[in-house]
Write a protein that holds these residues in place. Structure first.
Motif, short mmCIF file in Angstrom:
data_model
loop_
_atom_site.label_atom_id
_atom_site.label_comp_id
_atom_site.label_asym_id
_atom_site.label_seq_id
_atom_site.Cartn_x
_atom_site.Cartn_y
_atom_site.Cartn_z
N ALA A 76 0.79 -1.22 0.03
CA ALA A 76 0.06 -0.04 -0.20
C ALA A 76 0.76 1.35 0.08
CB ALA A 76 -1.16 0.05 1.32
N ILE A 77 1.72 1.33 0.73
CA ILE A 77 2.85 2.35 0.58
C ILE A 77 3.47 2.63 -0.62
CG2 ILE A 77 5.12 3.19 1.74
CD1 ILE A 77 4.03 2.12 4.53
N GLU A 78 3.93 1.39 -0.99
CA GLU A 78 4.56 1.36 -2.46
C GLU A 78 3.55 2.09 -3.60
OE1 GLU A 78 7.51 -1.34 -5.23
OE2 GLU A 78 5.96 -2.29 -4.04
N ALA A 79 2.48 1.59 -3.45
CA ALA A 79 1.51 2.15 -4.37
C ALA A 79 1.59 3.54 -4.38
CB ALA A 79 0.21 1.27 -4.22
N ARG A 80 1.19 4.12 -3.14
CA ARG A 80 1.05 5.57 -3.09
C ARG A 80 2.31 6.45 -3.44
NH1 ARG A 80 0.92 5.71 2.20
NH2 ARG A 80 2.74 6.96 2.28
N VAL A 81 3.30 5.97 -3.28
CA VAL A 81 4.72 6.59 -3.27
C VAL A 81 4.97 6.41 -4.72
CG1 VAL A 81 7.08 6.55 -3.15
CG2 VAL A 81 5.74 6.09 -1.16
N GLU A 99 6.75 4.95 -21.46
CA GLU A 99 8.02 5.41 -21.23
C GLU A 99 7.92 5.73 -19.63
OE1 GLU A 99 9.25 9.19 -22.66
OE2 GLU A 99 7.48 9.98 -22.83
N LEU A 100 6.67 6.04 -19.17
CA LEU A 100 6.53 6.30 -17.76
C LEU A 100 6.63 5.17 -16.93
CD1 LEU A 100 5.73 8.37 -15.50
CD2 LEU A 100 3.37 8.14 -15.97
N ALA A 101 5.98 4.03 -17.47
CA ALA A 101 6.35 2.78 -16.92
C ALA A 101 7.77 2.34 -16.71
CB ALA A 101 5.34 1.62 -17.64
N ARG A 102 8.48 2.51 -17.65
CA ARG A 102 9.79 2.16 -17.80
C ARG A 102 10.67 2.94 -16.73
NH1 ARG A 102 9.22 1.70 -23.14
NH2 ARG A 102 10.03 3.87 -23.50
N LYS A 103 10.19 4.25 -16.56
CA LYS A 103 11.19 5.08 -15.72
C LYS A 103 10.89 4.86 -14.27
CE LYS A 103 11.26 9.53 -16.76
NZ LYS A 103 11.18 10.91 -16.88
N LEU A 104 9.56 4.23 -14.07
CA LEU A 104 9.35 3.84 -12.67
C LEU A 104 9.81 2.58 -12.32
CD1 LEU A 104 5.33 4.87 -12.85
CD2 LEU A 104 7.12 6.28 -11.28
N ARG A 105 9.73 1.60 -13.31
CA ARG A 105 10.53 0.29 -13.05
C ARG A 105 11.90 0.49 -12.62
NH1 ARG A 105 6.85 -1.44 -16.97
NH2 ARG A 105 5.11 -2.51 -16.19
N GLU A 112 3.52 -4.71 -9.94
CA GLU A 112 2.18 -4.28 -9.54
C GLU A 112 2.00 -2.65 -9.03
OE1 GLU A 112 3.21 -8.50 -8.67
OE2 GLU A 112 4.08 -6.40 -8.25
N ALA A 113 2.70 -2.13 -8.44
CA ALA A 113 2.82 -0.61 -8.02
C ALA A 113 2.88 0.22 -9.35
CB ALA A 113 3.83 -0.20 -7.16
N VAL A 114 3.59 -0.24 -10.53
CA VAL A 114 3.74 0.57 -11.48
C VAL A 114 2.67 0.53 -12.46
CG1 VAL A 114 4.89 0.73 -13.78
CG2 VAL A 114 6.14 0.44 -11.52
N ASP A 115 1.96 -0.84 -12.24
CA ASP A 115 0.53 -0.93 -13.35
C ASP A 115 -0.57 0.08 -12.53
OD1 ASP A 115 1.87 -2.46 -14.90
OD2 ASP A 115 1.27 -4.63 -14.22
N ALA A 116 -0.62 -0.30 -11.21
CA ALA A 116 -1.82 0.46 -10.70
C ALA A 116 -1.48 2.15 -10.85
CB ALA A 116 -1.63 0.05 -9.06
N ALA A 117 -0.25 2.57 -10.74
CA ALA A 117 0.06 3.98 -10.97
C ALA A 117 -0.38 4.33 -12.28
CB ALA A 117 1.44 4.31 -10.42
#
Length: 227
Positions: A76-81, A99-105, A112-117
């Motif tokens: 939950a913390i990871e998803a929010r951050v 490109e945003l997803a790659r940057k986050l990964r 899971e956090a990236v997909d949710a964001a």
């Protein structure tokens, strides 16, 4: 069973300067580790982005607790951050979803956090690949890029042009491409017998098709006083 494990403590390990330097040398981001310590003193490390580890320090879950509850709290913390980081990146410039997803990964956030964001950002219209592609195409056209180079860059950013309404007819025409290509070479000197080939290669390197490049160069040569 793993599901029956009780976590009695957490050890949070953030990367030091040496770890960050080693990771940067390999083109990666240094990760933090949250170590779950159970009642039998077993240790289970979980790699997370450093910002997640720092946030966990301020929001430590009540312990002892089941492993599942602790993992849910961390997730939950990871998803929010992760979403906050995505919004921060989008506040500086628009991004395509890919490109945003790659940057986050790359920053260390788990899938899971990236997909949710990304899903949340899409729902809030913070990201919109069609909008991004439309602006990007017009911007790169003004910068003198040809259609092939633009398409290659959109593909690299994870955008399939077949999903853009009206593409390519509403964005490109051969006459306009020739005009843009000609504008790039109208003032270039043509002083030797290989001038024509050099101009064509220059335009092709900018992403124009060979046919468009040839047409533009023919027009340039016909009006050239240099040969």
């Amino acid at each position: 069973m793993i599901g029956a494990i009780t976590v009695c403590a957490l050890d949070i390990e953030t990367p030091d300067a040496a770890a960050r330097k080693r990771a940067a040398a390999s083109g990666k981001k240094a990760q933090a580790h949250i170590v779950l310590i159970d009642t039998d003193e077993g240790r289970e490390p979980i790699a997370v982005a450093p910002r997640v580890a720092r946030a966990l320090r301020d929001e430590m879950p009540a312990l002892p607790s089941s492993r599942e509850s602790v993992l849910d709290a961390i997730a939950a913390i990871e998803a929010r951050v992760c979403f906050a980081v995505a919004v921060d990146a989008l506040s500086r410039r628009d991004h395509a979803e890919g490109e945003l997803a790659r940057k986050l990964r790359h920053a260390g956030y788990r899938s899971e956090a990236v997909d949710a964001a990304i899903a949340r950002a899409r729902e809030m219209r913070f990201v919109d690949d069609v909008r991004f592609a439309s602006y990007y195409i017009e911007e790169r056209k003004r910068a003198g890029w040809g259609r092939r180079r633009i398409e290659a860059e959109l593909s690299r950013r994870g955008i399939d042009t077949s999903g853009i309404p009206g593409y390519p007819e509403e964005f490109f025409s051969e006459d306009e491409d020739v005009e843009r290509a000609y504008a790039l070479i109208a003032r270039k000197p043509v002083s030797d017998i290989h001038g024509r080939e050099k101009l064509i290669r220059h335009l092709v390197s900018k992403g124009f098709s060979y046919g468009v490049a040839t047409h533009a160069v023919r027009r340039r040569m016909e009006g050239s006083p240099d040969l």
